[in-house]
Design a protein around this motif. Structure first.
Motif, mmCIF file in Angstrom:
data_model
loop_
_atom_site.group_PDB
_atom_site.id
_atom_site.type_symbol
_atom_site.label_atom_id
_atom_site.label_comp_id
_atom_site.label_asym_id
_atom_site.label_seq_id
_atom_site.Cartn_x
_atom_site.Cartn_y
_atom_site.Cartn_z
ATOM 1 N N UNK A 33 0.844 -1.205 0.000
ATOM 2 C CA UNK A 33 0.000 0.000 0.000
ATOM 3 C C UNK A 33 0.875 1.248 0.000
ATOM 4 N N UNK A 34 0.587 2.147 -0.921
ATOM 5 C CA UNK A 34 1.303 3.426 -1.014
ATOM 6 C C UNK A 34 0.331 4.544 -0.668
ATOM 7 N N UNK A 35 0.822 5.575 -0.019
ATOM 8 C CA UNK A 35 -0.069 6.698 0.263
ATOM 9 C C UNK A 35 0.117 7.786 -0.788
ATOM 10 N N UNK A 36 -0.985 8.479 -1.065
ATOM 11 C CA UNK A 36 -0.970 9.556 -2.063
ATOM 12 C C UNK A 36 -1.560 10.800 -1.416
ATOM 13 N N UNK A 37 -0.792 11.874 -1.384
ATOM 14 C CA UNK A 37 -1.305 13.136 -0.862
ATOM 15 C C UNK A 37 -1.690 14.022 -2.037
ATOM 16 N N UNK A 38 -2.923 14.504 -2.007
ATOM 17 C CA UNK A 38 -3.419 15.310 -3.125
ATOM 18 C C UNK A 38 -3.430 16.782 -2.738
ATOM 19 N N UNK A 39 -2.632 17.547 -3.438
ATOM 20 C CA UNK A 39 -2.669 19.002 -3.255
ATOM 21 C C UNK A 39 -3.577 19.576 -4.321
ATOM 22 N N UNK A 40 -4.848 19.312 -4.205
ATOM 23 C CA UNK A 40 -5.778 19.775 -5.231
ATOM 24 C C UNK A 40 -7.183 19.636 -4.692
ATOM 25 N N UNK A 41 -8.140 20.122 -5.482
ATOM 26 C CA UNK A 41 -9.529 19.981 -5.088
ATOM 27 C C UNK A 41 -10.039 18.635 -5.576
ATOM 28 N N UNK A 42 -10.409 17.780 -4.657
ATOM 29 C CA UNK A 42 -10.924 16.464 -5.040
ATOM 30 C C UNK A 42 -12.396 16.382 -4.693
ATOM 31 N N UNK A 43 -12.762 17.052 -3.648
ATOM 32 C CA UNK A 43 -14.124 17.006 -3.161
ATOM 33 C C UNK A 43 -14.932 18.134 -3.781
ATOM 34 N N UNK A 44 -16.222 18.037 -3.657
ATOM 35 C CA UNK A 44 -17.080 19.127 -4.117
ATOM 36 C C UNK A 44 -16.748 20.395 -3.333
ATOM 37 N N UNK A 45 -16.580 20.221 -2.010
ATOM 38 C CA UNK A 45 -16.059 21.316 -1.201
ATOM 39 C C UNK A 45 -14.543 21.242 -1.322
ATOM 40 N N UNK A 46 -13.944 22.321 -1.803
ATOM 41 C CA UNK A 46 -12.517 22.278 -2.107
ATOM 42 C C UNK A 46 -11.684 21.983 -0.861
ATOM 43 N N UNK A 47 -10.768 21.079 -1.029
ATOM 44 C CA UNK A 47 -9.834 20.786 0.046
ATOM 45 C C UNK A 47 -8.443 21.098 -0.460
ATOM 46 N N UNK A 48 -7.600 21.608 0.410
ATOM 47 C CA UNK A 48 -6.236 21.887 -0.012
ATOM 48 C C UNK A 48 -5.432 20.609 -0.084
ATOM 49 N N UNK A 49 -5.773 19.689 0.793
ATOM 50 C CA UNK A 49 -4.967 18.491 0.875
ATOM 51 C C UNK A 49 -5.844 17.329 1.308
ATOM 52 N N UNK A 50 -5.717 16.206 0.644
ATOM 53 C CA UNK A 50 -6.421 15.026 1.123
ATOM 54 C C UNK A 50 -5.569 13.815 0.801
ATOM 55 N N UNK A 51 -5.944 12.689 1.360
ATOM 56 C CA UNK A 51 -5.116 11.496 1.229
ATOM 57 C C UNK A 51 -5.880 10.369 0.563
ATOM 58 N N UNK A 52 -5.183 9.642 -0.264
ATOM 59 C CA UNK A 52 -5.734 8.424 -0.835
ATOM 60 C C UNK A 52 -4.682 7.339 -0.668
ATOM 61 N N UNK A 53 -5.051 6.136 -1.087
ATOM 62 C CA UNK A 53 -4.034 5.083 -1.158
ATOM 63 C C UNK A 53 -4.053 4.458 -2.554
ATOM 64 N N UNK A 54 -2.928 3.870 -2.918
ATOM 65 C CA UNK A 54 -2.875 2.996 -4.090
ATOM 66 C C UNK A 54 -2.295 1.682 -3.583
ATOM 67 N N UNK A 55 -2.993 0.580 -3.851
ATOM 68 C CA UNK A 55 -2.514 -0.727 -3.390
ATOM 69 C C UNK A 55 -2.323 -1.636 -4.591
ATOM 70 N N UNK A 56 -1.238 -2.421 -4.591
ATOM 71 C CA UNK A 56 -0.994 -3.360 -5.694
ATOM 72 C C UNK A 56 -0.707 -4.744 -5.121
ATOM 73 N N UNK A 57 -1.109 -5.774 -5.843
ATOM 74 C CA UNK A 57 -0.942 -7.147 -5.342
ATOM 75 C C UNK A 57 0.239 -7.860 -5.989
ATOM 76 N N UNK A 58 1.187 -7.083 -6.513
ATOM 77 C CA UNK A 58 2.365 -7.689 -7.157
ATOM 78 C C UNK A 58 3.604 -6.958 -6.670
#
Ligand SMILES: C[S@@+](CC[C@H](N)C(=O)[O-])C[C@H]1O[C@@H](n2cnc3c(N)ncnc32)[C@H](O)[C@@H]1O
Length: 277
Positions: free
Chosen positions: A246-271
């Motif tokens: 699992x890798x973490x991804x920090x988003x410096x952008x608007x992802x939500x309808x209400x703009x956020x300066x920063x939010x977090x997602x993950x990317x997971x791979x099985x290989x």
């Protein structure tokens, strides 16, 4: 499940291939995909929750569109991609018709029309998407586009050449309009899963996917495929096996309808990943 220390960062201004702004669009993730998807992946790529096509455009551009399958269950967005692929010139002409008539009242009229009936519907949706408030596309549970118009802005110009070039990029892409469950039995593929954010009540999409169903789908599809998952939830809630990194991804952008300066997602791979950057 292994967590890694690797943190990716995504910026709003990342240069990317994109057709329309889309909530959860992954067009800024190209450097992450470059790093985590092997060059010699040598298999079909399935973009099962394709949305605005951020991942699909990336994959077609890097690997060629011959072995790529894009899917979304929303006919409005699949109709747009099909129209771009088969009739970029007509799509441009349709957009221009709206461009010259654009106004707040006109936008509301177009919102009431069919958006999934061939190139005419695609042209309407393209116009709405390009003029939506905050650049966000939103559908209600009846699959009606319900985003207000951006205030005090001019309808953007589209270039015929850029549409034609994007169309070429996806020339051989297979586009389907199915529920994700349709892809449960694929094998020997690379399966990218970017579901609507589960447990998120913002209501951007026409439907959400129940977490338990998604977990069951992943447990089947991971047996015979390379899998990459993009998610917002805590990775523990996905009950991923120990094969995953699992890798973490920090988003410096608007992802939500209400703009956020920063939010977090993950990317997971099985290989196993041998990082290229
Ligand atoms: C997070 S978005 C994908 C964004 C995409 N990766 C991009 O870069 O634009 C999730 C997509 O899943 C689609 N979706 C929701 N439920 C689905 C289902 N049951 N089967 C297939 N697609 C579904 C939504 O219409 C939405 O376009």
């Amino acid at each position: 499940m292994r967590h890694t220390m690797r943190q990716f960062v995504v910026h709003n201004h990342a240069k990317s291939l994109k057709l329309v702004p889309y909530v959860g669009c992954k067009s800024g993730f190209a450097h992450i995909f470059d790093s985590l998807i092997p060059k010699d992946y040598g298999r079909k790529i399935y973009d099962v929750f394709g949305g605005g096509g951020g991942f699909t455009f990336y994959a077609c551009n890097r690997f060629g569109s011959e072995n790529i399958i894009y899917n979304d269950h929303n006919p409005v967005i699949t109709n747009l991609l099909e129209s771009l692929q088969k009739h970029p010139g007509l799509l441009y002409d349709e957009y221009q018709k709206h461009h010259v008539r654009s106004s707040p009242d006109y936008y509301l009229d177009v919102r009431k029309m069919d958006l999934d009936d061939g190139v005419r519907g695609a042209g309407r949706f393209f116009y709405l998407a390009k003029n939506a408030f905050s650049g966000k596309i939103r559908f209600n549970s009846k699959n009606q586009f319900n985003c207000p118009m951006r205030k005090n802005a001019k309808c953007p110009q589209i270039s015929r050449e850029s549409l034609s070039s994007l169309s070429n990029t996806i020339r051989h892409l297979v586009i389907t309009n199915k529920d994700y469950g349709h892809y449960e039995d694929v094998k020997d593929g690379f399966v990218y899963l970017d579901p609507p954010y589960m447990n998120n009540t913002n209501g951007h999409y026409n439907a959400t996917v129940p977490l338990a169903d998604f977990v069951r789908f992943v447990s089947t599809v991971q047996k015979l495929n390379k899998v990459m998952i993009s998610e917002q939830n805590d990775p523990d809630s996905l009950l991923l096996s120990s094969d995953y990194t699992v890798f973490t991804v920090t988003l410096h952008r608007s992802l939500q309808y209400v703009t956020q300066n920063q939010s977090q997602e993950i990317v997971a791979v099985n290989y196993a990943v041998s990082e290229q950057t």
